[in-house]
Design an enzyme around this catalytic site. Structure first.
Site, short mmCIF file in Angstrom:
data_model
loop_
_atom_site.label_atom_id
_atom_site.label_comp_id
_atom_site.label_asym_id
_atom_site.label_seq_id
_atom_site.Cartn_x
_atom_site.Cartn_y
_atom_site.Cartn_z
N LYS A 115 -36.71 28.49 -5.02
CA LYS A 115 -35.64 27.79 -6.08
C LYS A 115 -35.48 28.72 -6.98
O LYS A 115 -34.64 28.44 -8.12
CB LYS A 115 -37.32 27.08 -7.39
N LYS A 197 -36.63 15.82 4.12
CA LYS A 197 -37.96 15.20 3.16
C LYS A 197 -36.41 13.93 2.45
O LYS A 197 -35.56 14.71 1.76
CB LYS A 197 -38.63 15.53 2.26
N LYS A 200 -36.20 13.51 -4.78
CA LYS A 200 -34.88 12.98 -5.88
C LYS A 200 -33.93 13.69 -6.28
O LYS A 200 -33.12 13.37 -7.27
CB LYS A 200 -36.12 13.39 -7.20
#
Ligand code: TRP
Length: 334
Positions: A115, A197, A200
């Protein structure tokens, strides 16, 4: 233990639009296991602000996610569905646990590294201590089990380490939680890049099925799903696109890969993709309908929010008081 049942805690962030991956990988399992445990399902809005959020967007998404928990089938009378920010004990315990967590431990967190790289302009202290807030979430409710995906495993491990360290100093204060890795552990991959994966935050809308996609879009996206030129429906790593479609079909239809391979033996990819699309659309439709119905009932949702926040506050404060006493904070004068 609460009323003779083991306590389960989990949470989801209200960022981005939920995908089929979130539903099959988490939400659907939350419903299945909710009978067996005393469940706390939080909308973890305090975690969300570790990345900059638009305030009105965050508020909207948090409510939408909470509503979706109910639409998916979690009974809000039997389970505690609440906003993390409505229970201030989360922040208070997180502060205390910060003082029992080492910089070196947090430095090893791979999600922080990812992140920080993605949001290089905003590497704030909250992003660094994110796992400590997560530990506070879990430990506040004396949780026995925590269902999460593999990507949260490291955070669960640090939670256990913090709990054990604290218990080592002060006696048995916290239940040390176990990780619960669902049965199939359905990990849903992108429809466009099946090595990745389903996310979103994917920029390509064809890569993900969103929970609120209408039937036509769902079927169209599955038709366009990336496969291969092997022209055979078999379950193997060399055909990641087909493997992912089989996994999705299994999770949606409640079948095993063997049964699925047999069912579509000798059939073409086109026919298989249509079947997957229709099955997925079929399981999402009732959730979508229920969601639309709930959204209209503002006072019902408001009451759920209020009552469950009270319930969560009650249990969370009990643990917090115990912790405060153990570490030597003076008693409040009442
Ligand atoms: N970090 C988790 C995620 O992004 C969400 C989360 C916050 C959580 N607190 C939690 C999950 C406590 C389980 C238990 O997926």
């Amino acid at each position: 233990m609460l009323d003779g049942k083991k306590v389960l805690f989990s949470g989801m962030q209200a960022t981005g639009t939920l995908t089929l991956g979130n539903y099959l990988g988490a939400l659907k399992n939350w419903v299945t296991i909710s009978d067996e445990y005393e469940c706390f399902y939080s909308v973890v809005d305090m975690h969300s602000i570790t990345i900059r959020q638009d305030p009105s967007e965050l508020r909207k998404r948090a409510r939408s996610l909470l509503t979706l928990y109910i639409a998916a089938g979690i009974d809000p009378e039997k389970n505690c569905i609440y906003y993390q920010s409505h229970v201030s004990a989360h922040a208070e315990l997180a502060w205390i646990l910060n003082c029992y967590t080492y910089m070196g431990e947090l430095n090893r967190m791979t999600q922080f590294k990812d992140k920080a790289q993605k949001h290089a302009d905003n590497i704030n202290a909250g992003l660094f201590t994110y796992p400590v807030l997560m530990a506070a979430d879990i430990l506040l409710f004396q949780s026995d089990v925590v269902p999460v995906g593999i990507d949260q495993m490291q955070h669960l491990e640090i939670t256990r380490d913090i709990a054990q360290r604290f218990n080592g100093i002060y006696g048995d204060v916290f239940t040390v939680p176990e990780i619960y890795l669902g049965k199939a552990g359905a990990k849903i991959m992108s429809l466009q890049e099946p090595e990745k994966k389903m996310s979103k935050s994917d920029e390509n809308p064809n890569a993900s099925i969103y929970l609120m996609d209408d039937t036509d879009s769902i079927i169209r996206k599955f038709k366009r799903a990336v496969t291969d030129s092997e022209a055979q429906i078999v379950y193997r790593d060399e055909q990641p696109g087909i493997k992912n479609l089989i996994d999705i079909y299994c999770a949606a239809a409640g079948k095993t890969p063997e049964e699925t391979v047999k069912e579509f033996e000798g059939k073409g990819y086109g026919e298989f993709k249509s079947a997957v699309g229709e099955t997925v659309a079929g399981i999402l439709k009732p959730v979508q309908d229920k969601y639309q119905e709930l959204v209209k009932d503002k006072s019902y949702i408001d009451a759920i929010i209020k009552n469950n926040a009270q319930k969560a506050n009650y249990f969370a404060s009990k643990t917090l008081r115990k912790v405060q006493r153990k570490i030597g904070f003076p008693d409040k004068i009442r």
